[in-house]
Design an enzyme around this catalytic site. Structure first.
Site, PDB file in Angstrom:
ATOM      1  CB  SER A 157      -0.848  -0.031   1.282  1.00 37.94           C
ATOM      2  OG  SER A 157      -1.295   1.248   1.635  1.00 37.94           O
ATOM      3  CE1 TYR A 170      -4.395  -1.822   4.868  1.00 35.84           C
ATOM      4  CE2 TYR A 170      -3.611   0.404   4.420  1.00 35.84           C
ATOM      5  CZ  TYR A 170      -4.069  -0.815   3.970  1.00 35.84           C
ATOM      6  OH  TYR A 170      -4.213  -1.048   2.615  1.00 35.84           O
TER       7      TYR A 170
HETATM    8  N1  LIG Z   1      -8.806  -0.309  -1.761  1.00 34.16           N
HETATM    9  C1  LIG Z   1      -7.683   0.383  -1.732  1.00 34.16           C
HETATM   10  O1  LIG Z   1      -7.636   1.613  -1.974  1.00 34.16           O
HETATM   11  C2  LIG Z   1      -6.408  -0.304  -1.402  1.00 34.16           C
HETATM   12  C3  LIG Z   1      -5.213   0.430  -1.489  1.00 34.16           C
HETATM   13  C4  LIG Z   1      -4.017  -0.204  -1.193  1.00 34.16           C
HETATM   14  C5  LIG Z   1      -4.008  -1.514  -0.832  1.00 34.16           C
HETATM   15  N2  LIG Z   1      -5.177  -2.191  -0.742  1.00 34.16           N
HETATM   16  C6  LIG Z   1      -5.084  -3.590  -0.345  1.00 34.16           C
HETATM   17  O2  LIG Z   1      -5.650  -4.398  -1.364  1.00 34.16           O
HETATM   18  C7  LIG Z   1      -6.155  -5.594  -0.798  1.00 34.16           C
HETATM   19  C8  LIG Z   1      -7.598  -5.809  -1.248  1.00 34.16           C
HETATM   20  O3  LIG Z   1      -8.335  -4.696  -0.861  1.00 34.16           O
HETATM   21  P1  LIG Z   1      -9.854  -4.440  -1.319  1.00 34.16           P
HETATM   22  O4  LIG Z   1      -9.995  -2.979  -1.379  1.00 34.16           O
HETATM   23  O5  LIG Z   1     -10.186  -5.289  -2.485  1.00 34.16           O
HETATM   24  O6  LIG Z   1     -10.597  -4.942  -0.014  1.00 34.16           O
HETATM   25  P2  LIG Z   1     -11.855  -5.930   0.179  1.00 34.16           P
HETATM   26  O7  LIG Z   1     -12.864  -5.702  -0.881  1.00 34.16           O
HETATM   27  O8  LIG Z   1     -12.261  -5.778   1.604  1.00 34.16           O
HETATM   28  O9  LIG Z   1     -11.181  -7.352  -0.058  1.00 34.16           O
HETATM   29  C9  LIG Z   1     -10.512  -8.067   0.924  1.00 34.16           C
HETATM   30  C10 LIG Z   1     -11.108  -9.462   0.983  1.00 34.16           C
HETATM   31  O10 LIG Z   1     -10.365 -10.213   1.943  1.00 34.16           O
HETATM   32  C11 LIG Z   1     -11.305 -10.906   2.763  1.00 34.16           C
HETATM   33  N3  LIG Z   1     -10.751 -11.253   4.056  1.00 34.16           N
HETATM   34  C12 LIG Z   1     -10.678 -10.486   5.179  1.00 34.16           C
HETATM   35  N4  LIG Z   1     -10.147 -11.192   6.184  1.00 34.16           N
HETATM   36  C13 LIG Z   1      -9.870 -12.422   5.699  1.00 34.16           C
HETATM   37  C14 LIG Z   1      -9.311 -13.583   6.247  1.00 34.16           C
HETATM   38  N5  LIG Z   1      -8.936 -13.651   7.537  1.00 34.16           N
HETATM   39  N6  LIG Z   1      -9.146 -14.663   5.455  1.00 34.16           N
HETATM   40  C15 LIG Z   1      -9.533 -14.645   4.155  1.00 34.16           C
HETATM   41  N7  LIG Z   1     -10.095 -13.568   3.573  1.00 34.16           N
HETATM   42  C16 LIG Z   1     -10.242 -12.469   4.338  1.00 34.16           C
HETATM   43  C17 LIG Z   1     -12.453  -9.931   2.886  1.00 34.16           C
HETATM   44  O11 LIG Z   1     -13.602 -10.587   3.381  1.00 34.16           O
HETATM   45  P3  LIG Z   1     -14.613  -9.766   4.345  1.00 34.16           P
HETATM   46  O12 LIG Z   1     -15.410  -8.882   3.438  1.00 34.16           O
HETATM   47  O13 LIG Z   1     -15.408 -10.857   4.977  1.00 34.16           O
HETATM   48  O14 LIG Z   1     -13.780  -8.987   5.323  1.00 34.16           O
HETATM   49  C18 LIG Z   1     -12.573  -9.460   1.441  1.00 34.16           C
HETATM   50  O15 LIG Z   1     -13.335 -10.357   0.668  1.00 34.16           O
HETATM   51  C19 LIG Z   1      -5.987  -5.444   0.723  1.00 34.16           C
HETATM   52  O16 LIG Z   1      -4.792  -6.063   1.117  1.00 34.16           O
HETATM   53  C20 LIG Z   1      -5.870  -3.955   0.904  1.00 34.16           C
HETATM   54  O17 LIG Z   1      -5.178  -3.608   2.075  1.00 34.16           O
HETATM   55  C21 LIG Z   1      -6.376  -1.629  -1.023  1.00 34.16           C
END
Ligand SMILES: NC(=O)c1ccc[n+]([C@@H]2O[C@H](COP(=O)([O-])OP(=O)(O)OC[C@H]3O[C@@H](n4cnc5c(N)ncnc54)[C@H](OP(=O)(O)O)[C@@H]3O)[C@@H](O)[C@H]2O)c1
Length: 277
Positions: A157, A170
């Protein structure tokens, strides 16, 4: 370089890619793109039902898809998932660690100073992002080590380069994910095989469910002061769309990046390059 070979690099036929958190916003898009490039795709999540919204898109792809339960903080569930994947597809060629995210209980705000953050919130955010990347790398990486081939892609990130205000655990955990990516790249290449590569992407700001409460007002959807600050600090002047990540993901998983390991690629509209003046 043979041109035909170059054209084939993004054809993932007979390659199996496992995505932790694959039912999420960014992971789901990556899964659909990979299935569209003929990969066998495994969407692993702690709530597989979340992947239902992807089924129609996955079914219309050439690549096959499998949706499986796996909690990145429970090693046993990952071992079980790996066994089902091997039974179904016969191999595991790549792992993408997309499970991760911030937690409101680990976020400093008007009603919650750093000193008041509950230990539970700090643990949730630290463990999900760091251990939730390390543990799948142990389970799926061991299999790759035994086969002496594989690709791992972690998700870091912008918070890893310089910590972002408010999201303390985070930021620390994502900095650790970048550090771990380099560590594992060296370990795999030196101890197991130079054919095992480990890299990461560092997405800029993508509006998704986990950060919506920080970037937009719940009632109106208008930008919060923080959301506005981020856009002011992003030279391209917009939030990322999940599609913006896809070509970088395909590149890092494909033989096109065969000599690339231990890097973290920012996909951020210029956020990390901008000094603010
Ligand atoms: N969105 C951004 O702007 C951004 C920027 C930089 C980095 N990121 C990173 O990109 C990645 C994906 O982000 P996203 O925005 O796509 O988030 P997201 O939609 O919340 O996707 C994360 C997924 O991981 C699942 N999860 C959570 N805890 C888990 C566990 N213990 N075991 C297995 N699965 C689990 C979540 O399920 P639940 O819904 O049940 O929690 C969700 O389906 C993350 O690592 C995030 O930190 C995102």
């Amino acid at each position: 370089m043979n041109l035909e070979e170059l054209r084939r690099m993004y054809d993932f036929t007979n390659r199996t890619v496992v995505l932790t958190g694959g039912a999420g916003v960014l992971g789901g898009e990556m899964a659909c793109a990979l299935a569209g490039c003929n990969a066998n795709v495994v969407i692993m999540d702690r709530d597989p039902a979340l992947a239902d919204r992807l089924k129609v898109r996955l079914e219309s792809s050439v690549g096959k898809a499998m949706i499986v339960y796996g909690d990145v903080l429970k090693k046993g569930t990952l071992i079980q998932a790996a066994e089902s994947v091997l039974e179904e597809f016969g191999s595991i060629d790549a792992l993408i660690n997309t499970a991760g995210g911030n937690n409101p209980k680990a976020t400093v705000g008007p009603d919650q100073s750093f000193f008041d953050l509950p230990e539970e919130g700090l643990r949730l955010a630290s463990e999900l992002n760091l251990l939730g990347t390390m543990i799948p790398c142990q389970v799926f990486g061991k299999y790759m080590a035994e086969r002496k081939a594989g690709v791992i892609l972690n998700v870091s990130s912008m918070a890893a380069y310089r910590p972002l205000t408010r999201v303390v655990a985070y930021s620390a955990a994502k900095a650790a994910v970048s550090n771990f990516t380099q560590w594992l790249a060296v370990y795999m290449a030196q101890e197991w095989s130079p054919n095992i590569r480990v890299n990461a992407i560092a997405p800029g700001f993508f509006l998704t469910d986990q950060n919506r409460f920080l970037l937009t007002e719940k009632e109106t959807g208008a930008l919060t002061a923080r959301g506005k600050k981020i856009l002011d600090h992003t030279p391209m002047g917009r939030f990322g769309q999940p599609d913006d990540l896809l070509a970088t993901v395909l590149w890092l998983l494909s033989p096109a990046s065969a000599f690339v390991t231990g890097i973290v690629v920012p996909v951020d509209g210029g956020f990390s390059a901008y000094g603010g003046v």
